[in-house]
Design a protein around this motif. Structure first.
Motif, PDB file in Angstrom:
ATOM      1  N   GLY A 197       0.966  -1.026  -0.080  1.00 15.11           N
ATOM      2  CA  GLY A 197       0.245  -0.116   0.236  1.00 15.11           C
ATOM      3  C   GLY A 197       0.962   1.257   0.093  1.00 15.11           C
ATOM      4  O   GLY A 197       0.322   2.161  -0.338  1.00 15.11           O
ATOM      5  N   GLY A 198       2.311   1.262   0.264  1.00 14.28           N
ATOM      6  CA  GLY A 198       3.158   2.509   0.379  1.00 14.28           C
ATOM      7  C   GLY A 198       2.377   3.472   1.195  1.00 14.28           C
ATOM      8  O   GLY A 198       2.293   3.290   2.621  1.00 14.28           O
ATOM      9  N   SER A 199       2.249   4.494   0.755  1.00  9.26           N
ATOM     10  CA  SER A 199       1.715   5.543   1.585  1.00  9.26           C
ATOM     11  C   SER A 199       0.233   5.585   1.837  1.00  9.26           C
ATOM     12  O   SER A 199      -0.294   6.296   2.830  1.00  9.26           O
ATOM     13  CB  SER A 199       1.690   7.106   0.898  1.00  9.26           C
ATOM     14  N   MET A 200      -0.282   4.689   1.446  1.00 10.61           N
ATOM     15  CA  MET A 200      -1.878   4.450   1.676  1.00 10.61           C
ATOM     16  C   MET A 200      -1.841   3.969   3.289  1.00 10.61           C
ATOM     17  O   MET A 200      -1.109   3.509   3.827  1.00 10.61           O
ATOM     18  CB  MET A 200      -2.644   3.242   0.715  1.00 10.61           C
ATOM     19  N   LYS A 201      -2.809   4.469   3.887  1.00 13.17           N
ATOM     20  CA  LYS A 201      -2.995   4.340   5.358  1.00 13.17           C
ATOM     21  C   LYS A 201      -3.484   2.442   5.428  1.00 13.17           C
ATOM     22  O   LYS A 201      -3.980   2.169   4.505  1.00 13.17           O
ATOM     23  CB  LYS A 201      -4.169   4.996   5.934  1.00 13.17           C
ATOM     24  N   GLU A 202      -3.172   2.115   6.450  1.00 15.86           N
ATOM     25  CA  GLU A 202      -3.309   0.643   6.826  1.00 15.86           C
ATOM     26  C   GLU A 202      -4.809   0.286   6.706  1.00 15.86           C
ATOM     27  O   GLU A 202      -5.250  -0.875   6.101  1.00 15.86           O
ATOM     28  CB  GLU A 202      -2.931   0.401   8.176  1.00 15.86           C
ATOM     29  N   GLN A 206      -6.945  -2.342   4.385  1.00 18.52           N
ATOM     30  CA  GLN A 206      -7.936  -3.382   5.311  1.00 18.52           C
ATOM     31  C   GLN A 206      -9.335  -3.439   4.370  1.00 18.52           C
ATOM     32  O   GLN A 206      -9.845  -4.585   4.189  1.00 18.52           O
ATOM     33  CB  GLN A 206      -7.900  -3.126   6.582  1.00 18.52           C
ATOM     34  N   LYS A 207      -9.746  -2.363   3.908  1.00 19.83           N
ATOM     35  CA  LYS A 207     -10.855  -2.234   3.218  1.00 19.83           C
ATOM     36  C   LYS A 207     -10.879  -3.116   1.756  1.00 19.83           C
ATOM     37  O   LYS A 207     -11.800  -3.491   1.380  1.00 19.83           O
ATOM     38  CB  LYS A 207     -11.121  -0.746   2.796  1.00 19.83           C
ATOM     39  N   LYS A 208      -9.714  -3.424   1.332  1.00 21.09           N
ATOM     40  CA  LYS A 208      -9.551  -4.203   0.138  1.00 21.09           C
ATOM     41  C   LYS A 208      -9.782  -5.877   0.555  1.00 21.09           C
ATOM     42  O   LYS A 208      -9.947  -6.609  -0.197  1.00 21.09           O
ATOM     43  CB  LYS A 208      -8.151  -4.015  -0.460  1.00 21.09           C
ATOM     44  N   LEU A 209      -9.387  -6.053   1.806  1.00 22.35           N
ATOM     45  CA  LEU A 209      -9.315  -7.428   2.265  1.00 22.35           C
ATOM     46  C   LEU A 209     -10.813  -7.937   2.246  1.00 22.35           C
ATOM     47  O   LEU A 209     -11.740  -7.770   3.021  1.00 22.35           O
ATOM     48  CB  LEU A 209      -8.875  -7.458   3.542  1.00 22.35           C
ATOM     49  N   ALA A 210     -11.407  -8.616   1.200  1.00 22.86           N
ATOM     50  CA  ALA A 210     -12.577  -9.371   1.054  1.00 22.86           C
ATOM     51  C   ALA A 210     -12.626 -10.536   1.922  1.00 22.86           C
ATOM     52  O   ALA A 210     -13.820 -10.899   2.223  1.00 22.86           O
ATOM     53  CB  ALA A 210     -12.920  -9.865  -0.410  1.00 22.86           C
ATOM     54  N   ASN A 239     -10.249  -6.317  10.303  1.00 19.43           N
ATOM     55  CA  ASN A 239     -11.376  -5.887   9.620  1.00 19.43           C
ATOM     56  C   ASN A 239     -11.694  -6.727   8.716  1.00 19.43           C
ATOM     57  O   ASN A 239     -12.285  -5.968   7.693  1.00 19.43           O
ATOM     58  CB  ASN A 239     -11.211  -4.338   9.586  1.00 19.43           C
ATOM     59  N   THR A 240     -11.504  -8.055   8.494  1.00 16.73           N
ATOM     60  CA  THR A 240     -12.368  -8.603   7.548  1.00 16.73           C
ATOM     61  C   THR A 240     -12.777  -9.902   8.334  1.00 16.73           C
ATOM     62  O   THR A 240     -13.072  -9.968   9.426  1.00 16.73           O
ATOM     63  CB  THR A 240     -11.225  -9.282   6.640  1.00 16.73           C
ATOM     64  N   LEU A 241     -12.859 -10.991   7.409  1.00 15.16           N
ATOM     65  CA  LEU A 241     -13.808 -12.099   7.916  1.00 15.16           C
ATOM     66  C   LEU A 241     -13.257 -13.425   7.274  1.00 15.16           C
ATOM     67  O   LEU A 241     -12.625 -13.318   6.217  1.00 15.16           O
ATOM     68  CB  LEU A 241     -15.470 -11.935   7.988  1.00 15.16           C
ATOM     69  N   VAL A 242     -13.627 -14.510   7.827  1.00 12.54           N
ATOM     70  CA  VAL A 242     -13.457 -15.915   7.315  1.00 12.54           C
ATOM     71  C   VAL A 242     -14.703 -16.163   6.618  1.00 12.54           C
ATOM     72  O   VAL A 242     -16.011 -16.216   7.264  1.00 12.54           O
ATOM     73  CB  VAL A 242     -13.349 -17.059   8.387  1.00 12.54           C
ATOM     74  N   LEU A 243     -14.973 -16.549   5.120  1.00 13.71           N
ATOM     75  CA  LEU A 243     -15.905 -16.489   4.393  1.00 13.71           C
ATOM     76  C   LEU A 243     -16.596 -17.923   5.180  1.00 13.71           C
ATOM     77  O   LEU A 243     -16.101 -18.679   5.431  1.00 13.71           O
ATOM     78  CB  LEU A 243     -15.708 -16.737   2.923  1.00 13.71           C
ATOM     79  N   LYS A 244     -18.042 -18.168   4.865  1.00 18.38           N
ATOM     80  CA  LYS A 244     -18.912 -19.086   5.481  1.00 18.38           C
ATOM     81  C   LYS A 244     -18.559 -20.274   4.655  1.00 18.38           C
ATOM     82  O   LYS A 244     -18.403 -21.420   5.051  1.00 18.38           O
ATOM     83  CB  LYS A 244     -20.189 -18.749   5.543  1.00 18.38           C
TER      84      LYS A 244
END
Length: 303
Positions: A197-202, A206-210, A239-244
């Motif tokens: 992500g470089g300069s992108m905030k963590e 995290q919002k990308k983590l599906a 801030n993500t999950l394990v898919l069902k």
């Protein structure tokens, strides 16, 4: 156009199998509302070319490498044919007369180890990022709806193309297994996602983590019970999950990526795992923001 990266820094967790599975379902329209077909591209960034070989066959991948119609040649701006020549359409089989979902058109871009090494050694991170942005613009103009990136394992800070891909992806799916060694390896994978992500905030990364997708999973085992909880807690911390939906260890899934076998129906490719695979594809579609068909509510007076 949605860009979906499939990544885990640990090998052998099912990245290529997942890429092929999802691409086939999305292309056939089984994950979209009203069974609407999508124009789908699989970009195999792994020099082993497992997903490209599954979809095109070993000989076709070898010919593409020999002819230079591999992704890094195009990104390097070498003189030659246009974008279409670097995107290989999966060979068509005769479609049977059936209401079942047939394998639809699917495009593939493959890679070559020597070209990839040359590309990354002779370009800066900034130029690689610029070339990827330019490439994505071209795919959008070509009318692609979804692009799946099958990323290799064992990445580090030198793998500029994979890092640029993680940064530009809209969604990142992480296949894993409910085992101690797999759960332990996830920290390195997540750290590299944040590094990309470089300069992108963590929080932005995290919002990308599906989500984490469980592979080779049997919920009846002690191993699953031991490690699913800590895997869920790890997902929650990021801030993500394990898919069902999970994929089991099954012969039908193993044979689905065998390029010596011919399939023309989705049900043929996945056999007894067809409904399980369909449920996973639908859950991924929902996680990635596609409008999926809502479940039918029981009609009034029905039992």
């Amino acid at each position: 156009m949605k860009k979906i990266a499939i990544y885990n820094n640990k090998g052998g967790v099912g990245k290529s199998t997942l890429a092929v599975l999802l691409a086939d379902y999305f292309a056939a329209g089984s994950s979209a509302s009203k069974k609407q077909k999508m124009k789908v591209l699989v970009i195999d960034l792994d020099a082993q070319a497992s997903s490209a070989t599954t979809l095109l066959g070993l000989d076709a991948v070898a010919r593409a490498r020999q002819a230079g119609t591999v992704l890094t040649r195009y990104l390097n701006g070498q003189p030659g044919p246009g974008l279409d020549s670097y995107l290989h359409l999966r060979p068509k089989l005769e479609s049977p007369s059936t209401r079942k979902l047939v394998l639809h058109d699917l495009w593939v871009a493959c890679q070559d180890r020597a070209d990839l090494l040359n590309f990354e050694q002779n370009n800066t991170p900034e130029r690689v990022a610029d070339r990827m942005d330019w490439f994505i613009d071209g795919l959008q103009e070509a009318g692609f709806d979804t692009v799946f990136f099958d990323l290799p394992a064992n990445l580090d800070e030198r793998n500029l193309l994979a890092l640029a891909t993680l940064r530009l992806a809209d969604h990142i799916l992480i296949p894993t297994e409910p085992s101690r060694i797999s759960v332990n390896a996830l920290t390195d994978s997540l750290n590299l996602v944040y590094y990309a992500g470089g300069s992108m905030k963590e929080q932005m990364m995290q919002k990308k983590l599906a989500g984490f997708i469980l592979n080779k999973t049997d919920r009846r085992t002690r191993q699953y019970r031991l490690h699913h909880k800590e895997l869920s807690e790890l997902a929650n911390r990021h801030n993500t999950l394990v898919l069902k939906q999970a994929l089991p260890t099954a012969p039908d899934l193993a044979s689905s990526s065998d390029d010596s076998l011919e399939f023309n129906l989705l049900q043929d490719r996945f056999g007894k795992q067809y409904s399980n695979v369909c449920a996973l594809a639908l859950e991924v579609a929902q996680r990635c923001g596609y409008k999926t068909r809502p479940k039918q509510s029981p009609k009034a007076g029905s039992r």
